[in-house]
Design a protein around this motif. Structure first.
Motif, PDB file in Angstrom:
ATOM      1  N   THR A 136       0.842  -1.131   0.003  1.00 39.24           N
ATOM      2  CA  THR A 136       0.118   0.022  -0.037  1.00 39.24           C
ATOM      3  C   THR A 136       0.787   1.254  -0.035  1.00 39.24           C
ATOM      4  O   THR A 136       0.693   2.208  -0.563  1.00 39.24           O
ATOM      5  CB  THR A 136      -0.880   0.018   1.268  1.00 39.24           C
ATOM      6  OG1 THR A 136      -1.871  -1.120   1.251  1.00 39.24           O
ATOM      7  CG2 THR A 136      -1.789   1.258   1.371  1.00 39.24           C
TER       8      THR A 136
ATOM      9  N   ALA B  98       1.254   4.053  -3.168  1.00 43.57           N
ATOM     10  CA  ALA B  98       0.587   5.272  -3.130  1.00 43.57           C
ATOM     11  C   ALA B  98       1.321   6.432  -3.859  1.00 43.57           C
ATOM     12  O   ALA B  98       2.369   6.173  -4.378  1.00 43.57           O
ATOM     13  CB  ALA B  98       0.772   5.670  -1.510  1.00 43.57           C
TER      14      ALA B  98
ATOM     15  N   ASP C   7       0.623  11.328  -1.413  1.00 41.91           N
ATOM     16  CA  ASP C   7       0.179  11.063  -0.556  1.00 41.91           C
ATOM     17  C   ASP C   7       1.079   9.851   0.308  1.00 41.91           C
ATOM     18  O   ASP C   7       0.710   9.185   1.269  1.00 41.91           O
ATOM     19  CB  ASP C   7      -1.112  10.175  -0.943  1.00 41.91           C
ATOM     20  CG  ASP C   7      -2.209  11.308  -1.523  1.00 41.91           C
ATOM     21  OD1 ASP C   7      -2.098  12.434  -0.987  1.00 41.91           O
ATOM     22  OD2 ASP C   7      -2.957  10.525  -2.267  1.00 41.91           O
ATOM     23  N   ARG C   8       2.241   9.559  -0.276  1.00 45.52           N
ATOM     24  CA  ARG C   8       3.259   8.332   0.701  1.00 45.52           C
ATOM     25  C   ARG C   8       3.477   8.964   1.977  1.00 45.52           C
ATOM     26  O   ARG C   8       3.216   7.919   2.627  1.00 45.52           O
ATOM     27  CB  ARG C   8       4.519   8.303  -0.146  1.00 45.52           C
ATOM     28  CG  ARG C   8       5.113   7.073   0.137  1.00 45.52           C
ATOM     29  CD  ARG C   8       6.076   6.653  -0.830  1.00 45.52           C
ATOM     30  NE  ARG C   8       5.549   6.305  -2.019  1.00 45.52           N
ATOM     31  CZ  ARG C   8       6.064   6.266  -3.322  1.00 45.52           C
ATOM     32  NH1 ARG C   8       7.205   6.922  -3.419  1.00 45.52           N
ATOM     33  NH2 ARG C   8       5.461   5.781  -4.085  1.00 45.52           N
TER      34      ARG C   8
ATOM     35  N   THR D 253       0.188   7.788   3.854  1.00 45.98           N
ATOM     36  CA  THR D 253      -0.218   6.437   3.647  1.00 45.98           C
ATOM     37  C   THR D 253       0.697   5.849   4.721  1.00 45.98           C
ATOM     38  O   THR D 253       0.389   4.671   5.502  1.00 45.98           O
ATOM     39  CB  THR D 253       0.230   6.044   2.242  1.00 45.98           C
ATOM     40  OG1 THR D 253      -0.620   6.508   1.345  1.00 45.98           O
ATOM     41  CG2 THR D 253      -0.260   4.363   2.026  1.00 45.98           C
TER      42      THR D 253
ATOM     43  N   GLU E 278      -0.592   3.341   7.511  1.00 46.11           N
ATOM     44  CA  GLU E 278      -0.296   1.719   7.577  1.00 46.11           C
ATOM     45  C   GLU E 278       0.454   1.332   8.820  1.00 46.11           C
ATOM     46  O   GLU E 278       0.433   0.489   9.283  1.00 46.11           O
ATOM     47  CB  GLU E 278       0.263   1.558   6.142  1.00 46.11           C
ATOM     48  CG  GLU E 278      -0.444   1.511   5.203  1.00 46.11           C
ATOM     49  CD  GLU E 278      -1.686   0.800   5.188  1.00 46.11           C
ATOM     50  OE1 GLU E 278      -1.615  -0.169   5.440  1.00 46.11           O
ATOM     51  OE2 GLU E 278      -3.001   1.362   4.740  1.00 46.11           O
TER      52      GLU E 278
END
Length: 137
Positions: free
Chosen positions: A55, A59, A63-64, A67, A71
């Motif tokens: 995920t 991304a 948005d990394r 994310t 996560e």
């Protein structure tokens, strides 16, 4: 082993049905079940870790960071929930309850752990967005 069983509180209790012999059988069943849970735990942890990594990698670059926070929070909460669940199950197992009750608790705890991880992930995402909006101003 016999000395341990004879000194154990549930086997000395007058209300324990079956005495030491049945107590030893139940402890053997609990030992087998705990080995199965340990294997399931490793597989579940590995799949969660791979899923979180995939995920994050998939991304979008903008948005990394969000994310990664979401996560990582979900994974960390899952680990803490698993540790709490282990203590709960061991407490029930040594308290003399039946294996059916322990299995129900284990399965419901896994579901609760997943839900808790998702909720804390959502909260972490919202918190990240709020902090990011505040810093942007």
């Amino acid at each position: 082993m016999r000395r341990f069983l004879s000194q154990s509180a549930p086997s000395r209790d007058k209300n324990y049905k079956g005495g030491i012999k049945d107590y030893a059988i139940k402890m053997g069943e609990i030992g087998k079940f705990s080995k199965q849970l340990k294997l399931v735990d490793y597989v579940a942890f590995a799949s969660d870790l791979v899923s979180a990594g995939a995920t994050i990698v998939e991304a979008k670059p903008e948005d990394r960071a969000r994310t990664t926070v979401v996560e990582t929070t979900k994974l960390g909460t899952g680990i803490l929930t698993g540790a709490f669940t282990s203590v709960l199950i061991i407490g029930l197992a040594t308290g003399g309850t039946g294996l059916v009750v322990i299995r129900v608790v284990a399965i419901s705890a896994m579901v609760a752990g997943k839900a808790t991880g998702d909720i804390t992930g959502w909260i972490a995402g919202e918190t990240y967005d709020a902090i990011n909006d505040y810093q942007s101003k």
